[in-house]
Design a protein around this motif. Structure first.
Motif, PDB file in Angstrom:
ATOM      1  N   VAL A  84      35.494  36.321  44.642  1.00 50.92           N
ATOM      2  CA  VAL A  84      34.797  35.404  45.532  1.00 50.92           C
ATOM      3  C   VAL A  84      34.714  35.967  46.854  1.00 50.92           C
ATOM      4  O   VAL A  84      33.591  36.244  47.599  1.00 50.92           O
ATOM      5  CB  VAL A  84      35.162  34.003  45.410  1.00 50.92           C
ATOM      6  CG1 VAL A  84      34.450  33.373  46.684  1.00 50.92           C
ATOM      7  CG2 VAL A  84      34.897  33.436  44.110  1.00 50.92           C
ATOM      8  N   PHE A  85      35.786  36.455  47.489  1.00 47.34           N
ATOM      9  CA  PHE A  85      36.150  37.055  48.758  1.00 47.34           C
ATOM     10  C   PHE A  85      35.325  38.396  48.732  1.00 47.34           C
ATOM     11  O   PHE A  85      34.779  38.728  49.849  1.00 47.34           O
ATOM     12  CB  PHE A  85      37.519  37.220  48.958  1.00 47.34           C
ATOM     13  CG  PHE A  85      38.477  36.104  49.094  1.00 47.34           C
ATOM     14  CD1 PHE A  85      38.012  35.095  50.209  1.00 47.34           C
ATOM     15  CD2 PHE A  85      39.425  35.788  48.401  1.00 47.34           C
ATOM     16  CE1 PHE A  85      38.599  33.901  50.248  1.00 47.34           C
ATOM     17  CE2 PHE A  85      39.714  34.421  48.474  1.00 47.34           C
ATOM     18  CZ  PHE A  85      39.651  33.452  49.494  1.00 47.34           C
ATOM     19  N   TRP A  86      35.460  39.262  47.799  1.00 49.70           N
ATOM     20  CA  TRP A  86      34.750  40.459  47.591  1.00 49.70           C
ATOM     21  C   TRP A  86      33.063  40.454  47.756  1.00 49.70           C
ATOM     22  O   TRP A  86      32.571  40.931  48.348  1.00 49.70           O
ATOM     23  CB  TRP A  86      35.155  41.421  46.366  1.00 49.70           C
ATOM     24  CG  TRP A  86      36.358  41.710  46.419  1.00 49.70           C
ATOM     25  CD1 TRP A  86      37.887  41.361  46.705  1.00 49.70           C
ATOM     26  CD2 TRP A  86      36.681  43.366  46.344  1.00 49.70           C
ATOM     27  NE1 TRP A  86      38.755  42.226  46.592  1.00 49.70           N
ATOM     28  CE2 TRP A  86      38.141  43.573  46.622  1.00 49.70           C
ATOM     29  CE3 TRP A  86      36.065  44.544  46.260  1.00 49.70           C
ATOM     30  CZ2 TRP A  86      38.880  44.701  46.397  1.00 49.70           C
ATOM     31  CZ3 TRP A  86      36.607  45.672  46.328  1.00 49.70           C
ATOM     32  CH2 TRP A  86      38.161  45.542  46.418  1.00 49.70           C
ATOM     33  N   ASN A  87      32.591  39.296  46.972  1.00 50.14           N
ATOM     34  CA  ASN A  87      31.182  39.217  47.086  1.00 50.14           C
ATOM     35  C   ASN A  87      30.679  38.667  48.215  1.00 50.14           C
ATOM     36  O   ASN A  87      29.581  39.181  48.845  1.00 50.14           O
ATOM     37  CB  ASN A  87      30.799  38.252  45.828  1.00 50.14           C
ATOM     38  CG  ASN A  87      30.800  38.891  44.564  1.00 50.14           C
ATOM     39  OD1 ASN A  87      30.590  40.042  44.346  1.00 50.14           O
ATOM     40  ND2 ASN A  87      31.157  38.046  43.476  1.00 50.14           N
ATOM     41  N   ASP A  88      31.544  37.960  49.097  1.00 48.36           N
ATOM     42  CA  ASP A  88      31.201  37.404  50.374  1.00 48.36           C
ATOM     43  C   ASP A  88      31.231  38.597  51.284  1.00 48.36           C
ATOM     44  O   ASP A  88      30.304  38.628  52.240  1.00 48.36           O
ATOM     45  CB  ASP A  88      32.192  36.275  50.896  1.00 48.36           C
ATOM     46  CG  ASP A  88      32.030  35.197  50.264  1.00 48.36           C
ATOM     47  OD1 ASP A  88      30.946  34.864  49.515  1.00 48.36           O
ATOM     48  OD2 ASP A  88      32.717  34.298  50.247  1.00 48.36           O
ATOM     49  N   ARG A 101      40.694  44.461  50.226  1.00 42.88           N
ATOM     50  CA  ARG A 101      40.012  43.389  50.627  1.00 42.88           C
ATOM     51  C   ARG A 101      39.999  43.363  52.407  1.00 42.88           C
ATOM     52  O   ARG A 101      38.910  43.066  52.716  1.00 42.88           O
ATOM     53  CB  ARG A 101      40.423  42.181  50.026  1.00 42.88           C
ATOM     54  CG  ARG A 101      39.742  40.798  50.482  1.00 42.88           C
ATOM     55  CD  ARG A 101      40.150  39.472  49.483  1.00 42.88           C
ATOM     56  NE  ARG A 101      41.422  39.481  49.003  1.00 42.88           N
ATOM     57  CZ  ARG A 101      42.441  38.750  49.535  1.00 42.88           C
ATOM     58  NH1 ARG A 101      42.294  38.136  50.430  1.00 42.88           N
ATOM     59  NH2 ARG A 101      43.450  38.940  48.642  1.00 42.88           N
ATOM     60  N   SER A 119      37.043  30.898  59.262  1.00 38.91           N
ATOM     61  CA  SER A 119      37.228  31.465  57.847  1.00 38.91           C
ATOM     62  C   SER A 119      37.991  32.749  58.134  1.00 38.91           C
ATOM     63  O   SER A 119      38.082  33.563  59.326  1.00 38.91           O
ATOM     64  CB  SER A 119      35.795  32.057  57.431  1.00 38.91           C
ATOM     65  OG  SER A 119      34.929  33.098  58.168  1.00 38.91           O
ATOM     66  N   LYS A 158      28.225  40.690  50.803  1.00 37.22           N
ATOM     67  CA  LYS A 158      26.982  39.960  51.409  1.00 37.22           C
ATOM     68  C   LYS A 158      26.781  40.159  53.039  1.00 37.22           C
ATOM     69  O   LYS A 158      25.591  40.448  53.489  1.00 37.22           O
ATOM     70  CB  LYS A 158      26.908  38.496  51.075  1.00 37.22           C
ATOM     71  CG  LYS A 158      26.771  38.126  49.781  1.00 37.22           C
ATOM     72  CD  LYS A 158      26.590  36.390  49.448  1.00 37.22           C
ATOM     73  CE  LYS A 158      26.531  36.212  48.087  1.00 37.22           C
ATOM     74  NZ  LYS A 158      26.854  34.585  47.854  1.00 37.22           N
ATOM     75  N   LEU A 159      27.945  40.182  53.550  1.00 41.07           N
ATOM     76  CA  LEU A 159      28.082  40.293  54.857  1.00 41.07           C
ATOM     77  C   LEU A 159      27.769  42.064  55.211  1.00 41.07           C
ATOM     78  O   LEU A 159      27.173  42.186  56.288  1.00 41.07           O
ATOM     79  CB  LEU A 159      29.310  40.024  55.564  1.00 41.07           C
ATOM     80  CG  LEU A 159      29.720  40.347  56.905  1.00 41.07           C
ATOM     81  CD1 LEU A 159      28.822  39.450  57.900  1.00 41.07           C
ATOM     82  CD2 LEU A 159      31.135  39.967  57.406  1.00 41.07           C
ATOM     83  N   GLN A 205      36.882  35.874  57.611  1.00 40.38           N
ATOM     84  CA  GLN A 205      36.213  36.825  58.021  1.00 40.38           C
ATOM     85  C   GLN A 205      35.936  36.656  59.383  1.00 40.38           C
ATOM     86  O   GLN A 205      35.764  37.492  60.148  1.00 40.38           O
ATOM     87  CB  GLN A 205      34.820  36.969  57.331  1.00 40.38           C
ATOM     88  CG  GLN A 205      33.959  37.959  57.322  1.00 40.38           C
ATOM     89  CD  GLN A 205      34.572  39.544  57.100  1.00 40.38           C
ATOM     90  OE1 GLN A 205      35.170  39.472  56.166  1.00 40.38           O
ATOM     91  NE2 GLN A 205      34.555  40.379  57.731  1.00 40.38           N
ATOM     92  N   GLN A 210      37.843  24.328  52.411  1.00 40.43           N
ATOM     93  CA  GLN A 210      38.329  24.788  51.150  1.00 40.43           C
ATOM     94  C   GLN A 210      39.489  23.760  50.680  1.00 40.43           C
ATOM     95  O   GLN A 210      40.487  23.383  51.599  1.00 40.43           O
ATOM     96  CB  GLN A 210      39.119  26.098  51.494  1.00 40.43           C
ATOM     97  CG  GLN A 210      38.390  27.414  51.844  1.00 40.43           C
ATOM     98  CD  GLN A 210      39.053  28.783  51.994  1.00 40.43           C
ATOM     99  OE1 GLN A 210      39.952  28.588  52.699  1.00 40.43           O
ATOM    100  NE2 GLN A 210      38.945  29.746  51.239  1.00 40.43           N
TER     101      GLN A 210
END
Length: 410
Positions: free
Chosen positions: A352-356, A307, A268, A359-360, A270, A239
């Motif tokens: 972006v974090f929410w979309n990641d 989040r 990361s 996906k998880l 996550q 990053q």
């Protein structure tokens, strides 16, 4: 030439006040020319060459971007020797800026600490700090918390320090660790607004942040004779974000034999959440996270709280209350209300974090306990929800927004 003179260091049992003077052209940058630190331990026998370090870690990046000479009577030799390395790393962080200025000390002092503890963990109770503590728990670190907004702050902000003090002491007792704290005005003595106006650099993220914390931690490190201060990474390798809390910067900071490790940069956010969820499951006891900035508790209604809760759910957490999130309704109902009324907080950086996380959740669906939350998130378009919330906000609060904008334009 711009100059800053460190004039006088006054020690009391557990507090230090340092007065300094600045040349006329620098006065516009300073809200206060007295820098104070108040610790929860006795500092009366700590040398001035170490007690001055918290002030210098704040003034050095300021001096580099304003071409200023800092004059100081005495300084710890290890810290003095790391300044040039720090300056080089700072130049890498701000390649478009002219990095000038210098520090001149009348005397360098070689300080030798007594070895008592192995390490200090800079600790807020947030996800980064908690993951770092879990990784280093076998070192029995001292938990060290800093608050740079205590003096001249509102009553509410001071209550945040009091809440942090209670919560972190509770965590220390649970883990059979020592906890220490410092209150300071490092967050207010320089005008961040004026600095950014003049230099084009964000003062907090671009210059201060970890250096302010580490300066105070060096005092605690000498007091308790530790080898290493651990500071949790805020970001991840790969990053590119201009933030002074960077391993190139943090790992350079040394004082009186105390070194620094920027911990968890390979993980990361996550990954850190996964570590926390596994730790909680293995030990079957609550992990009380504190993620809500400048609040006495996790509010459970802001973007950062949601989040964090959703990241926990994505890793299979069955009950967010085990992690410090006390809800007055189901997580699904709270989430629906947030999406309907406050989704405008999902700006480009955060969505972006929410979309990641979503996906998880899809990938880990079989292991997730709160499947109703996943089903809801998968069914909506976050970008459309954000635009809808923004529209509702302007329609509902049009006159108050207009009034505020007119007031700011005066």
């Amino acid at each position: 030439m711009n100059t800053i003179y460190v004039n006088n260091i006054k020690k009391r049992k557990n507090s230090v006040e340092i007065s300094f003077s600045v040349s006329n052209e620098l006065k516009k940058f300073f809200n206060d020319t007295t820098f104070f630190t108040e610790y929860t331990f006795d500092v009366s026998k700590i040398p001035d060459s170490i007690l001055v370090v918290p002030l210098l870690t704040n003034l050095l990046p300021f001096s580099w971007l304003t071409d200023t000479i800092i004059w100081v009577n005495e300084i710890d030799s290890d810290f003095y020797n790391c300044i040039q390395v720090l300056k080089t790393a700072f130049r890498e962080l701000h390649p478009q800026k002219r990095i000038l200025g210098t520090l001149i000390a009348a005397k360098c002092v070689h300080n030798i600490k007594e070895k008592n503890y192995k390490s200090i963990q800079l600790f807020t109770g947030g996800i980064d700090a908690t993951a770092s503590l879990i990784r280093n728990i076998n070192l029995n670190p001292i938990l060290f918390n800093t608050n740079g907004w205590y003096k001249h702050s509102s009553y509410e902000e001071n209550r945040v320090y009091d809440a942090d003090y209670t919560a972190i002491n509770d965590i220390a007792k649970e883990q059979d660790l020592r906890a220490e704290f410092v209150k300071s005005n490092f967050g207010t003595f320089i005008s961040a607004k004026q600095f950014q106006k003049e230099t084009g650099v964000n003062w907090w993220f671009g210059c201060q942040h970890s250096l302010a914390f580490l300066g105070c931690a060096m005092v605690a490190g000498y007091k308790y004779g530790v080898d290493t201060v651990y500071i949790a990474s805020s970001y991840t390798f790969g990053q590119y974000i201009v933030c002074i809390s960077d391993p190139r910067i943090d790992n350079c900071v040394k004082c009186a034999g105390v070194e620094t490790i920027h911990d968890g940069y390979e993980l990361s956010r996550q990954d850190k959440v996964s570590l926390i969820v596994k730790y909680q499951a293995e030990h079957d006891k609550p992990v009380k996270l504190r993620v809500c900035s400048f609040n006495t508790h996790n509010c459970c209604i802001c973007e950062k709280c949601f989040r964090s809760m959703l990241a926990l759910v994505a890793e299979g957490a069955d009950d967010v209350s085990k992690f410090g999130f006390e809800l007055d309704d189901t997580l699904l109902n709270k989430l629906k209300f947030f999406i309907e009324t406050k989704a405008m907080e999902l700006d480009r950086d955060h969505i972006v974090f929410w979309n990641d996380i979503i996906k998880l959740m899809k990938k880990n669906y079989d292991n997730i306990k709160c499947k109703d939350v996943v089903d809801f998130l998968v069914s909506i378009d976050l970008d459309k929800a954000r635009k809808h919330a923004v529209w509702n906000h302007y329609r509902r609060d049009f006159f108050s927004i207009l009034k505020r904008k007119l007031h700011l334009s005066k």
